[in-house]
Design an enzyme around this catalytic site. Sequence first.
Site, short mmCIF file in Angstrom:
data_model
loop_
_atom_site.label_atom_id
_atom_site.label_comp_id
_atom_site.label_asym_id
_atom_site.label_seq_id
_atom_site.Cartn_x
_atom_site.Cartn_y
_atom_site.Cartn_z
N PHE A 1 6.27 -15.49 -15.17
CA PHE A 1 7.33 -14.49 -15.19
C PHE A 1 8.31 -14.89 -14.10
CE2 PHE A 1 9.02 -10.33 -13.80
CZ PHE A 1 9.46 -9.83 -15.01
N SER B 1 13.79 -7.75 -4.97
CA SER B 1 13.90 -6.34 -5.29
C SER B 1 15.22 -6.05 -6.00
CB SER B 1 13.84 -5.50 -4.00
OG SER B 1 12.63 -5.73 -3.32
N GLU C 1 5.59 -6.86 -7.62
CA GLU C 1 5.93 -5.79 -8.58
C GLU C 1 6.58 -4.61 -7.87
OE1 GLU C 1 5.56 -7.25 -11.09
OE2 GLU C 1 3.55 -7.98 -11.54
N GLY C 2 7.40 -4.91 -6.89
CA GLY C 2 8.09 -3.86 -6.14
C GLY C 2 7.38 -3.57 -4.83
N GLN D 1 -13.55 -4.97 10.48
CA GLN D 1 -13.87 -4.27 11.74
C GLN D 1 -15.35 -3.87 11.77
OE1 GLN D 1 -11.51 -4.29 13.90
NE2 GLN D 1 -12.61 -3.25 15.54
N ALA E 1 17.26 -13.17 -4.62
CA ALA E 1 17.08 -11.97 -5.43
C ALA E 1 15.61 -11.69 -5.67
CB ALA E 1 17.80 -12.14 -6.77
N GLN F 1 -21.41 7.60 14.22
CA GLN F 1 -20.40 8.33 13.45
C GLN F 1 -19.10 7.53 13.32
OE1 GLN F 1 -19.89 12.30 14.98
NE2 GLN F 1 -21.62 13.04 13.77
N SER G 1 6.34 -1.71 -1.25
CA SER G 1 6.02 -0.30 -0.98
C SER G 1 7.30 0.50 -0.76
CB SER G 1 5.14 -0.19 0.27
OG SER G 1 3.83 -0.62 -0.02
#
Lengths: 387, 251
Positions: free
Chosen positions: A127, A136, A367-368, A340, A134, A283, A370
């Site tokens: 693709f 986004s 794919e774009g 971690q 170019a 914990q 965030s």
Amino acid sequence: MTTTAYDIEASKDTLGRFLRDEVIPLEKEAGLSPDVAPPAELRRKVRRRAHALGFYAADMPREAGGGGLALSERVLLDMEALSHETVFFEDVMGGPGGPSSILLACDERQREKYLLPLVRGEITTCFALSEPEAGSDAGGLRLRARRTNGTYVLNGTKNIITNAPQCDFAMVFAVTDEARGAMGGITCFLVDKGTPGFSVGRVHTCMGFTGFQGELVFEECEVPAASILGQEGYGLALALDWINANRIKIGAAAAGLSRRLLAASTAYAARRRQFGRPIGDNQGIQWKLADMATELFAVESMVTRVAAMWDRKLDVRKEAAMVKLYASEMVNRAAYEAIQIHGGTGCLLETGLERVARMVRVYTIVEGTSEIQRIGIARRLLKELAA
Amino acid sequence: MKILATVKRVPDPETSIKVKPDGSGIVADNIKWVVNPFDEIAVEESLRIKEKVAGSEVVLVSVGAKVAQEQLRTGLAMGADRAILVVAEDGLEPLAVARVLVKVIESEQPDLVVMGKQSIDDDSNAVGQMAAELLGWPQATFASKLELAGDQKTATVTREVDGGLETLSFPLPGIVTTDLRLNEPRYASLPGIMKARKKELKEIEVGALGVDVAPKARLVKMEPPPKRQAGKKVASVEELVHLLHTEAKVI
């Protein structure tokens, strides 16, 4: 014919066996690096077998040789596939170089030449949208397709294109009408490897893998008008529907990888002893595990719900963006915490955790990004308010 | 030719099995159930014969709880033509299962019955032999190779016996039980799984067969194997020999 939950459960079983008993041993026998794209011939072998078992192209229509599964079914298999570690991960269910719903726009000749062999795993594609200037902003495409007598001449460069080095043909997005730009001025061409003027540029070494991504270079590359997919000027329109499904699939991949991270972390927390007791008794570690598991469950729920909306042909632009945004950031948090919890051991290549951390980093970008997802979500919210 | 293959529902050999605290059985919740691996080999062998001999039919049979439908569906997804489930309580004794099988065999009249040499849960290794005896049919157990004559009237079976191989030949119909090395079973493909839902799966209540399935033995108690003791490090060969003699009492 629709499938039931039992069918998918049974298929997940077969998928797990296929990966454990065939694909992973093949990788070991061939002595492949887990960080480098395998040789094209071995990848084809895995794809052909995965197609015979019904996994490769599982969600492509039956008329095109696919499995005819709904997206909500395919994502369950994606999650299972990605919970196993193999460098053939793109060749089991099909990745960016594999069968693509964009190609359902093929005409009769293109269907025989590209779509059907692609679905059978015999050939691969890529693709090719992104360019140095170019990503986004698809309106910023520079690659031009100049119309001559019944042919088009392509000039320009695509970069960081997944499967560019190994593809047999490329789906190239080129500007056919500068004035219109992103609003009807971009066309998708199907261009064969080996076409004069079309070459693979640099093969990129990425933080995730090497050999999967590369540049495509077009220098006075002449292609017939018959190589246009769909109609001139409809290139981006073709990609829009497809990108929503892909965003949902990234969510599924993130969930599958997170399952692997959570399973490894839980087992390690129970086994690793410090100060006379398992670190899982602390914990501080428990909270990490609980958060990983809760976020994973949230993503699994989002993915299956949005995929079901997609199957009902609802508008999922906002929800697909939400899945992609949340899942891609979640799996990066999970990779960070898994290392971690494992401490120094987590930094060893042999645990495979750092590989996942490197692999998923790009998930918040492809794919774009965030940021683009957030803009898209917010704009839809404001639009819905105005409507 | 018509081939009958058996399919038993058993816990996944990779599942960790826990014994109930009262010793009355195993904890059945949350374990994965699969086709008995030796039966899977039997199904595979039947399918290979079907692929070689035109016009063959592979019929699966299971004896057990209704949920064993899942395992029969797996066999159908591998490529078998139809299935029969004799609905009965789980845990029938081998002789009871053999009697039930004989009834099914008498009504189906297959040319060949292929079954796992044993199920991996109870490990009785008895049903194939008992059924052959009840029918008065020839049997070949622990098959590592199965060949049919061109006219499909005779079977030749290589058996894995202690210290070597034994080859038997017998007229059909007969019963063959499968060993591990007979073949590598195929997977149920996704299209196969979807096709399997359309195939016939007939249920018969065990009571309708009129055979005695009452247990002859009573399960007294089940116990997990003792936990392995931690190993011990010794400082010298002398100490090792001494301990093997005085403590382990093996030399």
